[in-house]
Design an enzyme around this catalytic site. Structure first.
Site, PDB file in Angstrom:
ATOM      1  N   GLN A   1      -4.435  -1.642   9.704  1.00 40.16           N
ATOM      2  CA  GLN A   1      -4.438  -2.951   9.041  1.00 40.16           C
ATOM      3  C   GLN A   1      -5.020  -4.014   9.977  1.00 40.16           C
ATOM      4  O   GLN A   1      -4.646  -4.103  11.146  1.00 40.16           O
ATOM      5  CB  GLN A   1      -3.003  -3.326   8.620  1.00 40.16           C
ATOM      6  CG  GLN A   1      -2.906  -4.591   7.804  1.00 40.16           C
ATOM      7  CD  GLN A   1      -3.568  -4.503   6.424  1.00 40.16           C
ATOM      8  OE1 GLN A   1      -3.660  -3.437   5.834  1.00 40.16           O
ATOM      9  NE2 GLN A   1      -4.056  -5.628   5.922  1.00 40.16           N
TER      10      GLN A   1
ATOM     11  N   LYS B   1       0.847  -1.207   0.000  1.00 37.63           N
ATOM     12  CA  LYS B   1       0.000   0.000   0.000  1.00 37.63           C
ATOM     13  C   LYS B   1       0.882   1.258   0.000  1.00 37.63           C
ATOM     14  O   LYS B   1       0.634   2.206  -0.744  1.00 37.63           O
ATOM     15  CB  LYS B   1      -0.919   0.001   1.229  1.00 37.63           C
ATOM     16  CG  LYS B   1      -2.066  -1.005   1.125  1.00 37.63           C
ATOM     17  CD  LYS B   1      -2.873  -1.164   2.401  1.00 37.63           C
ATOM     18  CE  LYS B   1      -3.917  -2.279   2.253  1.00 37.63           C
ATOM     19  NZ  LYS B   1      -4.684  -2.561   3.458  1.00 37.63           N
TER      20      LYS B   1
ATOM     21  N   ASP C   1     -10.860   3.209   4.486  1.00 37.20           N
ATOM     22  CA  ASP C   1     -11.234   1.789   4.388  1.00 37.20           C
ATOM     23  C   ASP C   1     -12.761   1.629   4.356  1.00 37.20           C
ATOM     24  O   ASP C   1     -13.272   0.565   4.006  1.00 37.20           O
ATOM     25  CB  ASP C   1     -10.714   1.015   5.613  1.00 37.20           C
ATOM     26  CG  ASP C   1      -9.487   0.170   5.301  1.00 37.20           C
ATOM     27  OD1 ASP C   1      -9.318  -0.193   4.123  1.00 37.20           O
ATOM     28  OD2 ASP C   1      -8.731  -0.129   6.242  1.00 37.20           O
TER      29      ASP C   1
HETATM   30  N1  GUN Z   1      -7.082  -6.812   6.181  1.00 33.65           N
HETATM   31  C1  GUN Z   1      -7.532  -7.515   5.115  1.00 33.65           C
HETATM   32  N2  GUN Z   1      -8.100  -6.674   4.217  1.00 33.65           N
HETATM   33  C2  GUN Z   1      -8.007  -5.428   4.736  1.00 33.65           C
HETATM   34  C3  GUN Z   1      -8.421  -4.149   4.275  1.00 33.65           C
HETATM   35  O1  GUN Z   1      -9.007  -3.966   3.193  1.00 33.65           O
HETATM   36  N3  GUN Z   1      -8.130  -3.103   5.095  1.00 33.65           N
HETATM   37  C4  GUN Z   1      -7.504  -3.270   6.284  1.00 33.65           C
HETATM   38  N4  GUN Z   1      -7.290  -2.188   7.029  1.00 33.65           N
HETATM   39  N5  GUN Z   1      -7.119  -4.435   6.743  1.00 33.65           N
HETATM   40  C5  GUN Z   1      -7.363  -5.513   5.963  1.00 33.65           C
END
Ligand code: GUN
Length: 291
Positions: free
Chosen positions: A96, A52, A119
């Site tokens: 995350q 990311k 998110d």
């Molecule tokens: N863990 C798995 N997918 C995601 C996501 O799209 N965002 C976040 N913050 N954690 C994740």
């Protein structure tokens, strides 16, 4: 059979975002800034967060990675979130998931300022999404919709079966595809671990979104000819023939299902890269919202 190429499509999206950032720069506007909080050292989470951050650089965003130890307390994490909420340079941030067991995930997600919640996990944003109001759509379902749109996969009036009811993928996906919108108007069935006769249901599907987190769960005998397959799974399966000791497997048995599918996403290179591209899109939107 057509491969829904998430890698290429996400690169197209990133190019579009990079152009928008360059335009903002030339107009003297703020450069989007995304922050990510990672708690602990889970291998998959570290890979996702690093990719990311790397994608931010690629489109010209500023990025900040906040790396916290596994034994971080809930209060410490809430303090970090408070700092990011107040930081005027940060347009959006993510925490995350999953989080270590001493931390209440729901409490954490509710602490994020909904205006910076790129998110789309805060209850306010989930509520807005459900009511079809403008908001940050969760990145994975948003990425799937963008992929279906760009490959012109018809969803209106189609039977869609979503496998899995997670808050991050299955649930929002089922809501979005049933809504009256560009990629939507589908007849959606959400199936899960308590569903009876799952195979009878998947065999009737025009589109299947597999998001249950079980490697190679969906096999060729469970689908009809011409089906569109979206594989959200990405599980590390032990494989001693690989240098790193594992291979990445989707929720779909590609070998048997691809023989019947009209469209199918590969793993890797399908949904995963799209998720990152949509997170960037949400961050750009968060920045624009503050202009
Ligand atoms: N863990 C798995 N997918 C995601 C996501 O799209 N965002 C976040 N913050 N954690 C994740």
């Amino acid at each position: 059979m057509v491969i829904l190429d998430g890698k290429k499509t996400s690169n197209d999206l990133k190019d579009e975002i990079a152009i928008a950032v360059a335009k903002r720069r030339s107009e003297g506007k703020k450069i989007p800034h995304l922050a990510a909080i990672l708690v602990g050292t889970d291998g998959a989470s570290m890979t996702y967060v690093n990719s990311k951050v790397k994608s931010c650089e690629k489109v010209g965003f500023n990025s900040t990675l906040i790396d916290l130890p596994e034994d971080t307390t809930e209060d410490q994490l809430l303090n970090e979130i408070d700092d990011l909420n107040k930081d005027n340079d940060i347009d959006g941030f993510i925490v995350q998931l999953p989080l270590p067991k001493q931390i209440d995930e729901q409490k954490v997600l509710m602490a994020v300022d909904p205006n910076k919640d790129v998110d789309g996990f805060h209850p306010v944003n989930v509520g807005k999404m459900t009511l079809d109001l403008p908001t940050f759509l969760p990145a994975t379902p948003y990425g799937i919709m963008e992929l279906l749109k760009r490959y012109k996969v018809e969803t209106s009036g189609k039977n869609v079966v979503v496998i899995g009811r997670s808050h991050i993928v299955g649930r929002p996906m089922s809501i979005l595809l049933s809504q009256k919108r560009d990629v939507g108007n589908a007849t959606v069935t959400l199936v899960h671990s308590r569903t009876k006769n799952l195979e009878e249901i998947t065999k009737e599907a025009d589109i299947i979104v597999a998001a249950l987190g079980k490697a190679e769960f969906l096999t060729g005998d469970m689908v009809k000819d011409g089906v569109t397959i979206i594989d959200v799974g990405i599980t590390r399966v032990k494989d001693d023939s690989k240098k790193r000791g594992y291979r990445l497997a989707g929720d779909v048995d590609f070998e048997s299902v691809s023989k019947k599918a009209g469209f199918i996403t590969p793993v890797p290179g399908g949904v995963g890269p799209m998720t990152i591209a949509m997170l960037l899109k949400n961050t750009l939107l968060a920045c624009e919202n503050r202009d």
